[in-house]
Motif scaffolding. Structure first.
Motif, mmCIF file in Angstrom:
data_model
loop_
_atom_site.group_PDB
_atom_site.id
_atom_site.type_symbol
_atom_site.label_atom_id
_atom_site.label_comp_id
_atom_site.label_asym_id
_atom_site.label_seq_id
_atom_site.Cartn_x
_atom_site.Cartn_y
_atom_site.Cartn_z
ATOM 1 N N LEU A 658 1.330 26.755 -63.190
ATOM 2 C CA LEU A 658 1.126 27.887 -64.090
ATOM 3 C C LEU A 658 1.815 29.152 -63.575
ATOM 4 N N LEU A 659 2.127 29.222 -62.295
ATOM 5 C CA LEU A 659 2.750 30.417 -61.738
ATOM 6 C C LEU A 659 4.259 30.391 -61.984
ATOM 7 N N THR A 660 4.827 31.555 -62.255
ATOM 8 C CA THR A 660 6.280 31.675 -62.417
ATOM 9 C C THR A 660 6.893 31.950 -61.051
ATOM 10 N N TRP A 661 7.613 30.957 -60.567
ATOM 11 C CA TRP A 661 8.192 31.067 -59.225
ATOM 12 C C TRP A 661 9.570 31.725 -59.317
ATOM 13 N N SER A 662 9.741 32.840 -58.608
ATOM 14 C CA SER A 662 11.073 33.455 -58.517
ATOM 15 C C SER A 662 11.946 32.577 -57.626
ATOM 16 N N GLU A 663 13.270 32.806 -57.746
ATOM 17 C CA GLU A 663 14.185 32.019 -56.912
ATOM 18 C C GLU A 663 13.936 32.313 -55.440
ATOM 19 N N GLY A 664 13.624 33.580 -55.145
ATOM 20 C CA GLY A 664 13.347 33.934 -53.764
ATOM 21 C C GLY A 664 12.097 33.245 -53.243
ATOM 22 N N ALA A 665 11.050 33.164 -54.098
ATOM 23 C CA ALA A 665 9.813 32.512 -53.670
ATOM 24 C C ALA A 665 10.022 31.026 -53.470
ATOM 25 N N ARG A 666 10.787 30.433 -54.386
ATOM 26 C CA ARG A 666 11.031 28.998 -54.265
ATOM 27 C C ARG A 666 11.840 28.700 -53.003
ATOM 28 N N THR A 667 12.865 29.529 -52.752
ATOM 29 C CA THR A 667 13.710 29.310 -51.576
ATOM 30 C C THR A 667 12.914 29.505 -50.288
ATOM 31 N N LEU A 668 12.079 30.548 -50.277
ATOM 32 C CA LEU A 668 11.290 30.810 -49.073
ATOM 33 C C LEU A 668 10.363 29.641 -48.793
ATOM 34 N N VAL A 716 4.317 35.471 -55.872
ATOM 35 C CA VAL A 716 4.214 34.305 -55.011
ATOM 36 C C VAL A 716 5.035 34.498 -53.734
ATOM 37 N N HIS A 717 6.174 35.195 -53.843
ATOM 38 C CA HIS A 717 7.007 35.419 -52.664
ATOM 39 C C HIS A 717 6.224 36.192 -51.602
ATOM 40 N N ALA A 718 5.490 37.227 -52.069
ATOM 41 C CA ALA A 718 4.698 38.015 -51.128
ATOM 42 C C ALA A 718 3.590 37.176 -50.517
ATOM 43 N N LEU A 720 3.725 33.968 -49.881
ATOM 44 C CA LEU A 720 4.305 33.102 -48.859
ATOM 45 C C LEU A 720 4.666 33.894 -47.606
ATOM 46 N N VAL A 721 5.197 35.103 -47.810
ATOM 47 C CA VAL A 721 5.529 35.937 -46.650
ATOM 48 C C VAL A 721 4.270 36.231 -45.848
ATOM 49 N N ALA A 722 3.140 36.466 -46.588
ATOM 50 C CA ALA A 722 1.887 36.787 -45.908
ATOM 51 C C ALA A 722 1.371 35.610 -45.085
ATOM 52 N N MET A 723 1.828 34.406 -45.410
ATOM 53 C CA MET A 723 1.381 33.236 -44.655
ATOM 54 C C MET A 723 2.122 33.088 -43.327
ATOM 55 N N LEU A 724 3.197 33.869 -43.146
ATOM 56 C CA LEU A 724 3.991 33.791 -41.923
ATOM 57 C C LEU A 724 3.580 34.883 -40.949
ATOM 58 N N GLN A 725 3.597 34.553 -39.695
ATOM 59 C CA GLN A 725 3.411 35.567 -38.667
ATOM 60 C C GLN A 725 4.675 36.416 -38.576
ATOM 61 N N TRP A 726 4.534 37.625 -38.019
ATOM 62 C CA TRP A 726 5.710 38.512 -37.925
ATOM 63 C C TRP A 726 6.838 37.841 -37.143
ATOM 64 N N ARG A 727 6.492 37.190 -36.049
ATOM 65 C CA ARG A 727 7.490 36.500 -35.236
ATOM 66 C C ARG A 727 8.195 35.418 -36.034
ATOM 67 N N GLN A 728 7.425 34.687 -36.890
ATOM 68 C CA GLN A 728 8.001 33.589 -37.660
ATOM 69 C C GLN A 728 8.965 34.104 -38.732
ATOM 70 N N ARG A 729 8.685 35.279 -39.263
ATOM 71 C CA ARG A 729 9.591 35.824 -40.275
ATOM 72 C C ARG A 729 10.991 36.052 -39.697
ATOM 73 N N ILE A 730 11.042 36.524 -38.454
ATOM 74 C CA ILE A 730 12.343 36.739 -37.796
ATOM 75 C C ILE A 730 12.982 35.410 -37.427
ATOM 76 N N GLU A 731 12.183 34.519 -36.875
ATOM 77 C CA GLU A 731 12.692 33.226 -36.423
ATOM 78 C C GLU A 731 13.202 32.395 -37.581
ATOM 79 N N LEU A 732 12.612 32.581 -38.761
ATOM 80 C CA LEU A 732 12.995 31.770 -39.920
ATOM 81 C C LEU A 732 14.456 32.007 -40.300
ATOM 82 N N ASP A 733 14.900 33.243 -40.155
ATOM 83 C CA ASP A 733 16.302 33.527 -40.503
ATOM 84 C C ASP A 733 17.260 32.797 -39.567
ATOM 85 N N ARG A 734 16.832 32.561 -38.331
ATOM 86 C CA ARG A 734 17.691 31.828 -37.392
ATOM 87 C C ARG A 734 17.656 30.331 -37.647
#
Length: 843
Positions: A658-668, A716-718, A720-734
């Motif tokens: 039922l939720l509309t997933w943005s491309e950014g949310a789906r990719t994340l 939804v993107h927010a 998913l971001v909230a489910m990540l720790q701050w360290r994981q957000r940086i590490e994810l880009d690597r």
């Protein structure tokens, strides 16, 4: 006329000699019941040495009869036997009528009077003997009176004597609850009665068959005829048929039923005048206690009207039922009271064996709200505390207590209130008592008395083959403004209603109505009595007279009439039909009256639900009176937690679609899933895991959206971001970069739709010179490269880019070079410069 005699044949005694003579008679018979020790079993005589009866010297005898007519008749008969007048040694007391005096020692009362006496004085002071006559009729009042009397005897009156009398009752069961009391059998005196049956079942209407048998009995027999019919409607029809047949002039037809005026009842049971005969058309009221002198023929329809209460609907319905064998025997016995007679049973003899042995006790099949209130007034909440022949059914008893709680007779703890005690003091059903008290408080006491009187008897309006108009206001207007001619009103019944209303006004101390528009409040008065039967027109029915009642039942008017267009009604009389109950009596009601007088019973409820049709969360509030929706309105800013619960419920059942997933949310989500596939330290972002975590994040996100319009606005993107720790957000880009930069400088998105094989889609010319396959996750995971033609169509998919340049590239070049001549197709792609453009002119 012979002189009245006591039982032993002696002449009538002076009044002051009655008690001594009564003692002598009791020594010969009743003393066995009164004084025999427990376990004496069936006893016919006890030695006089065992008899000691000082209890009778200064005590009264209370004798209970099941009906008012029988009460007056029995008292009159006993007084005649003593050569006295009613109100002397023998008196009686019924509702609204009593004949007792200072010399009264034997008082004949209706069974309901006993419960009143017990409420006022549980010790029954001054009463030495209680006699329950005709106990086989098993009315609710009789069962309750006996249970309360035994309770009083056990607690405070061990000297109280109880005598139960019946012609057909199974005495063993009664003897057991009386503490194994002895049983005295007396055959009495009766004359032979010949019983005749039909050869075959009725082939025409009951009334026509009865009429024909009356004519036959008048010709074949010498005396009077007593006819048993189920109710007043059949009595009137038979009377009309007999009038049309032209009976002999010396034959008089007299009806006999409970709603008749007393003088009419007395005429029915009085002996026929010399030189005349009579036909008495009676309900079962004449089965017992009454001796109608001169009757030698009985015609028994085999039917009776009985009230059946359904705990499932909360309604009672009068049903025409077959009589029991014991009732049929009682009826036939009426023909042999004074001489030999005959009984015509209007059913074949083989059907006799299929009749029930005894009539079902009223306590098992009728509304027991009055009983529940009487018990509460006596301090008894559990019927199991008393001794019963048949204990009140649990379902009906609980429903009765629920009704009494609604009426304010019980508090939240189930104890009787002051209002409940006031209700007990009124000689009407608890519903009606509540109505009288509430209506008096707001100045409608006189109206309530009129309504109560109308509810207490048969309908004063006559129906011509169909039920009359159901609006009670018509009846109220006729009471105060009767037509010059009788019209469609029963004048005798109307007079009784007026008299009953006047008696209630005197008891409540209210004046007669002065308002000219007082009938406009009839619906409100009825609503006090029947709050569970307030109804509202069904939304899809227009003015068709179909309603939904507060208790959830459907109800319908029997024909098109004034009430059909009412928005709100109160249905006082219904038939308790299986689907929609038919309304026979009611009145309109206004919403303003409901809101003013039933405000404490109106529930305001917020509804927040997922609407699958619109794919939205709907939030609205309703004001309800039971099953009736009074008002419904939209909630613009509902409680976020409540919306979260509604969404959560839907998400759990239907998933996150039922939720509309943005491309950014789906990719994340896909990038995190890729990372988790390589280490459990990363959060689980599967549907199941996200749904399990709803309670942690949904309420916060709802506060940022308009969930009433759609659940799709949730970020939804927010989440998913909230489910990540701050360290994981940086590490994810690597570990899982969002894009790959080609040698030509283009940023190509990386697809993680397949976590085991992330991929990029890039035009072939942009990868010239790339010696090896691009890697992510710190160089541990190769990207799947989808090489595209200049038209961005796939031409090759590979995870070995160097191998492609050395081999398959040349086949692709051969195929596409002619199709795309403006694009570069070098002989050595490993040394060629990558490009994102076509060749310039001249290259």
């Amino acid at each position: 006329m012979s002189q009245p005699r006591i039982r032993d044949g002696s002449p009538a005694l002076p009044v002051d000699a009655v008690i001594p003579k009564l003692k002598e008679v009791l020594r010969e018979s009743v003393s066995a019941v009164l004084q025999a020790p427990p376990g004496a079993g069936k006893t016919t005589r006890v030695p006089l040495a065992l008899v000691n009866e000082p209890w009778l010297d200064n005590q009264r005898i209370l004798m209970l009869e099941p009906r008012r007519l029988a009460t007056r008749a029995v008292a009159t008969h006993m007084a005649d036997l003593l050569g006295d007048k009613v109100g002397g040694t023998v008196g009686y007391r019924v509702r609204r009528d009593s004949r007792v005096g200072p010399r009264t020692r034997i008082e004949v009362v209706t069974e309901g009077i006993l419960t009143r006496l017990l409420q006022r004085d549980p010790t029954l002071g001054g009463i030495g003997l209680l006699i329950f006559d005709e106990f086989h009729e098993r009315s609710v009042h009789a069962d309750l009176g006996l249970a309360l009397a035994l309770h009083s005897q056990e607690l405070v009156r061990p000297d109280l004597r109880i005598l139960v009398m019946s012609a057909t009752l199974d005495g063993a069961a009664v003897a057991r609850i009386l503490g194994d009391a002895p049983i005295i059998a007396s055959e009495g005196r009766s004359h032979p009665v010949v019983v005749k049956y039909l050869d075959r079942p009725l082939s025409r209407t009951l009334e026509a068959t009865v009429s024909a048998h009356v004519e036959h009995a008048l010709k074949a027999e010498r005396g009077d005829v007593l006819v048993f019919l189920p109710g007043g409607r059949e009595i009137r029809r038979v009377a009309r048929l007999l009038a049309e047949t032209g009976l002999p002039r010396d034959v008089h037809v007299t009806p006999l039923y409970g709603d008749l005026p007393q003088h009419a009842q007395d005429d029915a049971i009085a002996p026929a005048r010399p030189g005349t005969r009579k036909v008495v058309l009676s309900t079962p009221i004449a089965e017992t206690s009454l001796t109608i002198e001169g009757v030698t023929a009985v015609i028994d329809s085999g039917l009776a009207r009985a009230s059946r209460f359904s705990p499932g609907t909360g309604m009672s319905r009068l049903q025409t039922v077959r009589v029991s064998r014991s009732s049929a025997d009682q009826r036939s016995g009426r023909a042999g009271r004074v001489r030999a007679g005959v009984c015509y049973r209007l059913w074949p003899e083989q059907e006799q064996h299929h009749l029930a042995q005894h009539t079902t006790p009223e306590i098992l099949q009728t509304d027991i709200a009055p009983l529940a209130l009487e018990l509460a007034a006596a301090g008894i909440s559990d019927p199991g505390e008393l001794r019963w022949l048949d204990e009140p059914p649990a379902a009906a008893y609980q429903q009765a207590r629920a009704l009494l709680t609604t009426l304010g007779a019980f508090d939240a703890a189930g104890r009787i209130t002051e209002h409940g005690r006031a209700m007990v003091s009124l000689p009407v059903h608890p519903r009606v008592a509540h109505m009288l008290i509430r209506a008096k408080r707001i100045g409608l006491g006189a109206l309530a008395c009129d309504v109560a009187a109308l509810l207490g008897g048969r309908d004063i309006l006559r129906g011509e083959g169909t039920p009359p108009d159901a609006d009670i206001r018509l009846r109220l207007e006729l009471l105060h403004n009767p037509p010059p001619d009788a019209g469609n009103i029963d004048p005798a019944l109307a007079r009784r209603v007026v008299a009953e209303s006047a008696a209630l006004r005197r008891q409540l101390n209210v004046d007669i109505a002065e308002r000219s528009d007082y009938t406009a409040f009839a619906g409100l008065a009825l609503a006090f009595a029947y709050p569970d039967r307030i109804g509202r027109a069904r939304g899809d029915s227009g003015a068709s007279g179909r309603f939904i009642l507060r208790n959830g039942r459907g109800a319908v008017l029997t024909s098109a009439q004034g009430l059909s267009a009412a928005e709100y009604i109160v249905a006082a009389e219904l038939d308790g039909g299986d689907r929609d109950a038919r309304i026979f009596l009611g009145a309109p009601l206004t919403e303003s009256d409901i809101r003013e007088h039933f405000a404490d019973q109106i529930d305001s409820v917020e509804h927040i639900e997922w609407d699958g049709a619109s794919a939205k969360v709907r939030a609205w509030s309703t004001e309800r009176l039971g099953a009736i929706v009074l008002r419904e309105s939209r909630i613009t800013r509902p409680d976020a937690a409540a919306v979260a619960r509604a969404l959560m419920s839907h998400l759990r059942s239907d998933g996150l679609s039922l939720l509309t997933w943005s491309e950014g949310a789906r990719t994340l989500r896909e990038r995190v899933a890729f990372a988790r596939a390589r280490s459990d330290e990363w959060p689980d972002v599967s549907d199941e895991a996200i749904i399990e975590a709803l309670h942690l994040w949904l309420t916060q996100q709802i506060g940022k959206a308009d969930p009433v319009d759609s659940g799709a606005d949730i970020d939804v993107h927010a989440v998913l971001v909230a489910m990540l720790q701050w360290r994981q957000r940086i590490e994810l880009d690597r570990l899982a970069p969002t894009h790959y930069t080609t040698p030509a400088g283009s940023r190509v998105p990386v697809s993680y739709s397949d976590p085991s094989a992330p991929s990029i889609a890039v035009r072939l010319q942009e990868m010239f010179g790339v010696q090896s396959t691009p890697m992510i996750a710190g160089g541990k995971v190769p990207l799947t490269v989808q090489l595209l033609s200049p038209a961005r169509r796939p031409v090759q998919v590979t995870r070995d880019l160097a191998g492609f340049w050395r081999g398959s590239y040349f086949d692709v070049r051969k195929e596409l070079r002619g199709r795309y001549p403006k694009h570069s197709w070098p002989d050595d792609p490993l040394t060629a410069l990558p490009t994102s453009r076509a060749k310039r002119r001249g290259e």
